[in-house]
Design an enzyme around this catalytic site. Structure first.
Site, short mmCIF file in Angstrom:
data_model
loop_
_atom_site.label_atom_id
_atom_site.label_comp_id
_atom_site.label_asym_id
_atom_site.label_seq_id
_atom_site.Cartn_x
_atom_site.Cartn_y
_atom_site.Cartn_z
N ASN A 104 9.47 5.67 8.81
CA ASN A 104 10.53 5.39 7.86
C ASN A 104 10.01 5.68 6.32
O ASN A 104 10.72 4.91 5.29
CB ASN A 104 10.35 3.73 8.01
CG ASN A 104 10.59 3.35 9.26
OD1 ASN A 104 10.00 2.84 10.12
ND2 ASN A 104 11.89 3.63 9.99
N VAL A 111 11.66 5.47 0.79
CA VAL A 111 11.33 4.47 1.94
C VAL A 111 12.69 4.21 2.57
O VAL A 111 13.76 3.92 1.76
CB VAL A 111 10.84 3.19 1.10
CG1 VAL A 111 10.76 2.04 2.12
CG2 VAL A 111 9.65 3.56 0.39
N CYS A 112 12.82 4.05 3.96
CA CYS A 112 13.90 3.82 4.44
C CYS A 112 14.02 2.08 4.92
O CYS A 112 13.22 2.03 6.22
CB CYS A 112 14.08 4.61 5.82
SG CYS A 112 15.81 4.30 6.75
N LEU A 113 14.53 1.27 4.29
CA LEU A 113 14.61 -0.13 4.57
C LEU A 113 15.91 -0.42 4.38
O LEU A 113 16.36 -0.55 2.98
CB LEU A 113 13.37 -0.87 3.55
CG LEU A 113 13.29 -2.39 3.85
CD1 LEU A 113 12.49 -2.37 5.14
CD2 LEU A 113 12.14 -2.69 2.73
#
Length: 183
Positions: A104, A111-113
Protein backbone atom coordinates in the site's frame (compact mmCIF):
# COMPACT_ATOMS: atom_id res chain seq x y z
CA UNK A 1 -15.44 51.83 -0.30
CA UNK A 2 -13.14 48.81 -0.45
CA UNK A 3 -10.10 51.04 -0.84
CA UNK A 4 -10.96 52.77 2.44
CA UNK A 5 -10.91 49.43 4.26
CA UNK A 6 -7.63 48.51 2.56
CA UNK A 7 -6.05 51.84 3.59
CA UNK A 8 -7.38 51.46 7.12
CA UNK A 9 -5.83 47.97 7.34
CA UNK A 10 -2.49 49.25 6.04
CA UNK A 11 -2.46 52.03 8.64
CA UNK A 12 -3.10 49.49 11.41
CA UNK A 13 -0.16 47.39 10.18
CA UNK A 14 2.08 50.45 9.98
CA UNK A 15 1.08 51.48 13.50
CA UNK A 16 1.82 48.01 14.81
CA UNK A 17 5.22 47.84 13.10
CA UNK A 18 6.23 51.28 14.34
CA UNK A 19 5.33 50.17 17.85
CA UNK A 20 7.93 47.43 17.45
CA UNK A 21 5.39 44.67 17.00
CA UNK A 22 5.00 42.54 13.91
CA UNK A 23 1.54 42.52 12.36
CA UNK A 24 -0.51 39.58 13.58
CA UNK A 25 -0.91 36.89 10.92
CA UNK A 26 -4.49 35.81 10.60
CA UNK A 27 -4.91 32.02 10.79
CA UNK A 28 -6.92 30.20 8.15
CA UNK A 29 -9.81 27.97 9.16
CA UNK A 30 -7.60 24.99 8.25
CA UNK A 31 -4.87 26.17 10.62
CA UNK A 32 -7.36 26.65 13.43
CA UNK A 33 -8.85 23.18 12.91
CA UNK A 34 -5.39 21.58 12.65
CA UNK A 35 -4.31 23.30 15.88
CA UNK A 36 -7.38 21.80 17.58
CA UNK A 37 -6.68 18.34 16.08
CA UNK A 38 -3.06 18.38 17.21
CA UNK A 39 -3.95 19.52 20.72
CA UNK A 40 -6.41 16.60 20.96
CA UNK A 41 -4.06 13.94 19.52
CA UNK A 42 -4.22 10.55 21.19
CA UNK A 43 -1.27 8.82 19.55
CA UNK A 44 -0.68 5.07 19.78
CA UNK A 45 2.43 4.18 21.80
CA UNK A 46 4.17 3.20 18.56
CA UNK A 47 3.85 6.69 17.07
CA UNK A 48 5.44 10.09 17.58
CA UNK A 49 5.00 13.47 15.90
CA UNK A 50 7.54 16.21 15.20
CA UNK A 51 7.59 19.64 13.62
CA UNK A 52 10.84 19.99 11.62
CA UNK A 53 10.06 23.62 10.72
CA UNK A 54 9.22 24.53 14.32
CA UNK A 55 5.91 24.91 16.14
CA UNK A 56 5.04 27.97 14.03
CA UNK A 57 4.51 25.73 10.98
CA UNK A 58 1.79 23.32 12.08
CA UNK A 59 0.73 22.72 8.47
CA UNK A 60 3.85 20.62 7.77
CA UNK A 61 4.90 17.92 10.18
CA UNK A 62 6.25 14.39 10.41
CA UNK A 63 4.96 11.27 12.08
CA UNK A 64 7.22 8.34 12.97
CA UNK A 65 5.68 4.89 13.29
CA UNK A 66 7.51 1.99 14.98
CA UNK A 67 5.24 -1.07 14.65
CA UNK A 68 5.36 -3.46 17.59
CA UNK A 69 3.60 -6.35 15.83
CA UNK A 70 3.19 -7.89 12.39
CA UNK A 71 5.53 -8.08 9.42
CA UNK A 72 7.01 -4.63 10.07
CA UNK A 73 7.74 -5.05 13.80
CA UNK A 74 10.98 -3.31 14.75
CA UNK A 75 11.00 -0.96 11.76
CA UNK A 76 10.95 2.83 11.82
CA UNK A 77 8.88 4.61 9.19
CA UNK A 78 8.66 8.38 8.77
CA UNK A 79 5.71 10.09 7.07
CA UNK A 80 5.42 13.73 6.06
CA UNK A 81 2.09 15.53 6.32
CA UNK A 82 1.27 18.64 4.29
CA UNK A 83 -2.02 20.17 5.31
CA UNK A 84 -3.69 22.71 3.04
CA UNK A 85 -5.48 25.83 4.30
CA UNK A 86 -8.72 24.21 3.07
CA UNK A 87 -8.37 21.40 5.65
CA UNK A 88 -10.61 19.67 6.81
CA UNK A 89 -12.49 19.93 3.51
CA UNK A 90 -9.43 18.47 1.76
CA UNK A 91 -7.39 15.62 3.26
CA UNK A 92 -3.76 16.12 4.23
CA UNK A 93 -1.13 15.03 1.71
CA UNK A 94 0.84 12.18 3.26
CA UNK A 95 4.07 10.66 1.95
CA UNK A 96 6.34 7.99 3.38
CA UNK A 97 9.95 9.24 3.56
CA UNK A 98 11.22 5.75 4.36
CA UNK A 99 11.52 3.49 1.32
CA UNK A 100 9.50 0.43 2.29
CA UNK A 101 8.47 -2.88 0.70
CA UNK A 102 4.72 -2.63 1.21
CA UNK A 103 1.67 -3.30 -0.98
CA UNK A 104 0.00 0.00 0.00
CA UNK A 105 3.06 2.28 -0.23
CA UNK A 106 4.89 2.62 -3.53
CA UNK A 107 8.64 3.07 -3.91
CA UNK A 108 8.21 6.87 -4.23
CA UNK A 109 6.45 7.04 -0.86
CA UNK A 110 2.87 7.52 -2.08
CA UNK A 111 0.37 6.03 0.35
CA UNK A 112 -2.79 4.15 -0.61
CA UNK A 113 -5.20 4.74 2.25
CA UNK A 114 -8.88 5.18 1.40
CA UNK A 115 -9.43 7.99 3.92
CA UNK A 116 -6.76 10.05 2.14
CA UNK A 117 -8.71 9.81 -1.11
CA UNK A 118 -12.32 8.99 -1.90
CA UNK A 119 -13.44 8.25 1.67
CA UNK A 120 -12.18 11.53 3.17
CA UNK A 121 -14.82 13.49 5.06
CA UNK A 122 -14.36 16.74 7.03
CA UNK A 123 -15.37 14.96 10.26
CA UNK A 124 -12.16 12.89 10.02
CA UNK A 125 -8.99 14.28 11.56
CA UNK A 126 -5.22 13.84 11.82
CA UNK A 127 -5.64 11.26 14.58
CA UNK A 128 -7.77 9.11 12.23
CA UNK A 129 -5.12 9.31 9.50
CA UNK A 130 -2.34 8.33 11.92
CA UNK A 131 -4.35 5.33 13.12
CA UNK A 132 -4.97 4.40 9.47
CA UNK A 133 -1.23 4.50 8.76
CA UNK A 134 -0.58 2.28 11.79
CA UNK A 135 -3.18 -0.15 10.50
CA UNK A 136 -1.34 -0.42 7.17
CA UNK A 137 1.64 -1.89 9.04
CA UNK A 138 -0.34 -4.38 11.10
CA UNK A 139 -2.75 -5.33 8.28
CA UNK A 140 -1.26 -4.67 4.82
CA UNK A 141 -3.97 -4.85 2.15
CA UNK A 142 -3.27 -6.75 -1.07
CA UNK A 143 -6.65 -5.82 -2.58
CA UNK A 144 -5.97 -2.10 -3.20
CA UNK A 145 -2.23 -1.92 -3.88
CA UNK A 146 0.14 0.76 -5.08
CA UNK A 147 3.03 -1.73 -5.15
CA UNK A 148 1.41 -4.51 -7.19
CA UNK A 149 4.47 -6.78 -6.98
CA UNK A 150 4.43 -6.76 -3.17
CA UNK A 151 0.65 -7.31 -3.18
CA UNK A 152 0.93 -10.43 -5.36
CA UNK A 153 3.63 -11.89 -3.10
CA UNK A 154 1.58 -11.11 0.03
CA UNK A 155 -1.51 -12.77 -1.46
CA UNK A 156 0.21 -15.80 -3.05
CA UNK A 157 3.15 -16.49 -0.73
CA UNK A 158 2.95 -14.83 2.72
CA UNK A 159 6.18 -16.55 3.92
CA UNK A 160 8.12 -15.06 0.98
CA UNK A 161 6.47 -11.68 1.64
CA UNK A 162 7.68 -11.82 5.25
CA UNK A 163 11.21 -12.71 4.08
CA UNK A 164 11.16 -9.81 1.59
CA UNK A 165 10.00 -7.37 4.30
CA UNK A 166 12.77 -8.56 6.65
CA UNK A 167 15.39 -8.25 3.89
CA UNK A 168 14.20 -4.73 2.98
CA UNK A 169 14.09 -3.58 6.62
CA UNK A 170 17.59 -4.96 7.28
CA UNK A 171 18.93 -3.01 4.30
CA UNK A 172 19.18 -4.98 1.09
CA UNK A 173 17.71 -5.79 -2.26
CA UNK A 174 14.25 -7.12 -2.99
CA UNK A 175 14.25 -7.85 -6.70
CA UNK A 176 15.85 -4.88 -8.45
CA UNK A 177 15.18 -2.42 -5.64
CA UNK A 178 17.56 -1.52 -2.82
CA UNK A 179 16.13 -0.54 0.57
CA UNK A 180 18.00 1.38 3.29
CA UNK A 181 18.05 -0.20 6.72
CA UNK A 182 15.05 0.92 8.79
CA UNK A 183 15.10 -1.65 11.59
Amino acid sequence: MINLFKIKGQKKEEAASTAGKAPVKKQSAGELRLHKDISELNLPKTTSISFPNGKDDLMNFETTIRPDEGYYMGGTFVFTFQVSPSYPHDPPKVKCKTKVYHPNIDLEGNVCLNILREDWKPVLNINTVIYGLNLLFTQPNDEDPLNHEAAVVLRDNPKMFEANVRRAMAGGYVGQHYFQRCA
